[in-house]
Scaffold this active site. Structure first.
Site, PDB file in Angstrom:
ATOM      1  N   ASP A  71      58.157  18.491  46.086  1.00 53.21           N
ATOM      2  CA  ASP A  71      56.940  17.819  45.631  1.00 53.21           C
ATOM      3  C   ASP A  71      57.018  16.332  46.018  1.00 53.21           C
ATOM      4  O   ASP A  71      58.066  15.691  45.850  1.00 53.21           O
ATOM      5  CB  ASP A  71      56.858  17.976  44.099  1.00 53.21           C
ATOM      6  CG  ASP A  71      55.512  17.577  43.529  1.00 53.21           C
ATOM      7  OD1 ASP A  71      54.514  17.607  44.271  1.00 53.21           O
ATOM      8  OD2 ASP A  71      55.454  17.266  42.312  1.00 53.21           O
ATOM      9  N   GLY A 128      47.932  16.491  39.739  1.00 48.60           N
ATOM     10  CA  GLY A 128      47.541  15.904  38.454  1.00 48.60           C
ATOM     11  C   GLY A 128      46.634  16.841  37.682  1.00 48.60           C
ATOM     12  O   GLY A 128      45.667  16.420  37.056  1.00 48.60           O
ATOM     13  N   SER A 176      47.230  18.934  35.062  1.00 51.42           N
ATOM     14  CA  SER A 176      47.497  19.356  33.685  1.00 51.42           C
ATOM     15  C   SER A 176      46.220  19.163  32.865  1.00 51.42           C
ATOM     16  O   SER A 176      45.454  18.222  33.091  1.00 51.42           O
ATOM     17  CB  SER A 176      48.641  18.537  33.079  1.00 51.42           C
ATOM     18  OG  SER A 176      49.880  19.084  33.488  1.00 51.42           O
TER      19      SER A 176
HETATM   20  P1  13P Z   1      50.398  16.569  36.021  1.00 48.34           P
HETATM   21  O1  13P Z   1      51.052  15.281  35.638  1.00 48.34           O
HETATM   22  O2  13P Z   1      48.939  16.566  35.730  1.00 48.34           O
HETATM   23  O3  13P Z   1      51.064  17.768  35.434  1.00 48.34           O
HETATM   24  O4  13P Z   1      50.513  16.708  37.615  1.00 48.34           O
HETATM   25  C1  13P Z   1      51.660  17.210  38.220  1.00 48.34           C
HETATM   26  C2  13P Z   1      51.657  17.003  39.703  1.00 48.34           C
HETATM   27  O5  13P Z   1      50.656  16.742  40.335  1.00 48.34           O
HETATM   28  C3  13P Z   1      52.948  17.171  40.380  1.00 48.34           C
HETATM   29  O6  13P Z   1      52.869  16.882  41.742  1.00 48.34           O
HETATM   30  O1  G3H Z   2      54.526  14.124  40.800  1.00 46.51           O
HETATM   31  C1  G3H Z   2      54.571  14.277  39.621  1.00 46.51           C
HETATM   32  C2  G3H Z   2      55.401  15.273  38.928  1.00 46.51           C
HETATM   33  O2  G3H Z   2      54.940  15.326  37.600  1.00 46.51           O
HETATM   34  C3  G3H Z   2      56.876  14.995  39.005  1.00 46.51           C
HETATM   35  O3  G3H Z   2      57.207  13.934  38.214  1.00 46.51           O
HETATM   36  O4  G3H Z   2      58.599  12.414  39.639  1.00 46.51           O
HETATM   37  O5  G3H Z   2      58.700  12.362  37.103  1.00 46.51           O
HETATM   38  O6  G3H Z   2      59.691  14.271  38.383  1.00 46.51           O
HETATM   39  P1  G3H Z   2      58.644  13.185  38.357  1.00 46.51           P
HETATM   40 ZN    ZN Z   3      51.468  15.413  42.282  1.00 44.38          ZN
END
Ligand code: 13P
Ligand code: G3H
Ligand code: ZN
Length: 349
Positions: free
Chosen positions: A83, A224, A226
């Site tokens: 990610d 994003g 959630s």
């Molecule tokens: P949230 O913070 O909305 O869960 O988004 C997660 C995300 O986009 C991880 O790449």
């Molecule tokens: O990109 C956002 C995800 O919620 C991952 O978050 O970088 O705190 O692990 P993090």
């Molecule tokens: Zn993200």
């Protein structure tokens, strides 16, 4: 089942008209929660690790935990995804470890904070695409910039500053050959996305629909995403937490996205809220407890409940057995001989 290509997973989702949740992990309990939910709902799934997660858990621990998930759940297709890769080197290291998919987030410079130029984004993303596709690995790119900051990553702001321009999205997809495209439509990472239930002035589903109209065959990704449900906020606050009032992305808006080309939906914060609420509840109501299993078990169960619900809401539930996984080496051949098309179909305006 071996880990599968995210491209195959998203191609299947497109055929079936559903979305696939991509859930962030940092530890064993989160991986187990996701697999419990995938098993319970018979869902294919994307398990993803941020750079922060890789540093926290250490690469080999996290990689082997995910391999264990694949080994113990042979009926579930799992794509293992980096990610928000911030550089070619980050993506290369994930690929060399054995990830089957990477995100090159070239929307930001390597510092993970400063918005990059279009040209910089295209150059670094294309470099990752060339390296990854040769090895059968999927690439997600990002055009436009999300709001918020997570673990030092992100441009900050509300998410409205750098909404994706549909024309740029087309050009970016054509120039890079990415398999999936993350777009900025007003969402941000973390718990504080919107100050009230979002409407079209802050959550730009019209932009998403415009992009899908121009790029009907490109897998779109919503970051994003959630929903920050009130009940999860309430548990935290009831047991001594201090969350301020906030709104996330309503599930029905995500479902509208899925009807308009969204195939991957990133969720982390909802799971963080669920686990933290469960842990707080145990420690607050039973202060004599000190065995981590006494609070990690309810935390894992709370996360599994959220993930299973999202899998049903995104439509991936019931689809784990729809297809046979193609080996990554075969996927690589497909990119080489052109049978796995990477040039997007662009609809006339
Ligand atoms: P949230 O913070 O909305 O869960 O988004 C997660 C995300 O986009 C991880 O790449
Ligand atoms: O990109 C956002 C995800 O919620 C991952 O978050 O970088 O705190 O692990 P993090
Ligand atoms: Zn993200």
């Amino acid at each position: 089942m071996p880990l599968v290509s995210m491209r195959q997973l998203l191609d299947e989702a497109a055929k079936g008209g559903y979305g696939v949740g991509a859930f962030n992990v940092n530890d064993m309990e989160q991986i187990q929660a996701i697999m419990g939910a995938a098993k319970e709902t018979n869902s294919p799934v994307v398990i993803q690790a941020s750079r922060g997660a890789r540093a926290f858990a250490q690469d080999r621990y996290l990689f082997h935990l995910i391999l264990a998930a694949a080994e113990l759940n042979p009926e579930i297709p799992i794509a293992m995804h980096q990610d928000h890769g911030n550089s070619f080197e980050t993506c290369k290291s994930a690929i060399e470890l054995g990830y089957t998919s990477v995100m090159m987030d070239g929307s930001l410079k390597e510092d993970g904070k400063t918005p990059a130029t279009f040209e910089e984004n295209v150059a670094v993303t294309k470099k990752v695409v060339d390296f990854a596709h040769e090895r059968g690995v999927t690439v997600e790119g990002e055009i436009g910039v999300l709001g918020g900051v997570e673990d030092g990553h992100g441009a900050g702001g509300t998410g409205l500053e750098h909404i994706t321009d549909p024309d740029q999205a087309v050009e970016f997809a054509e120039l890079t050959g990415v398999d999936a495209l993350a777009i900025a439509i007003g969402t941000s990472h973390g718990a504080y996305k919107f100050t009230k239930k979002p409407d079209g002035s802050v959550l730009k589903m019209d932009v998403l629909i415009a992009i899908h109209k121009r790029l009907p065959n490109t897998h779109l990704v919503m970051h994003g995403s959630s929903s920050v449900p009130k009940d999860l906020q309430d548990v935290i606050n009831e047991y001594g937490g201090k969350l301020k009032e906030t709104w996330g992305v309503p599930v029905e808006e995500i479902q509208l996205g899925i009807r308009n080309g969204v195939r991957k939906i990133n969720v982390d914060t909802d799971n963080r809220l669920a686990m933290t609420g469960a842990i707080r509840k145990v420690l607050w109501t039973q202060p004599e407890k000190f065995d981590p299993r006494d609070y990690m078990k309810p935390a894992r169960e709370a996360m599994q409940k959220v993930v299973a619900l999202r899998m049903k809401q995104f439509g991936q539930a019931g689809h784990a057995g729809d297809y046979k996984p193609i080996a990554i080496t075969e996927i690589a051949k497909g990119y080489k001989d052109g049978s796995l098309v990477t040039k997007p179909l662009v609809a006339a305006r």
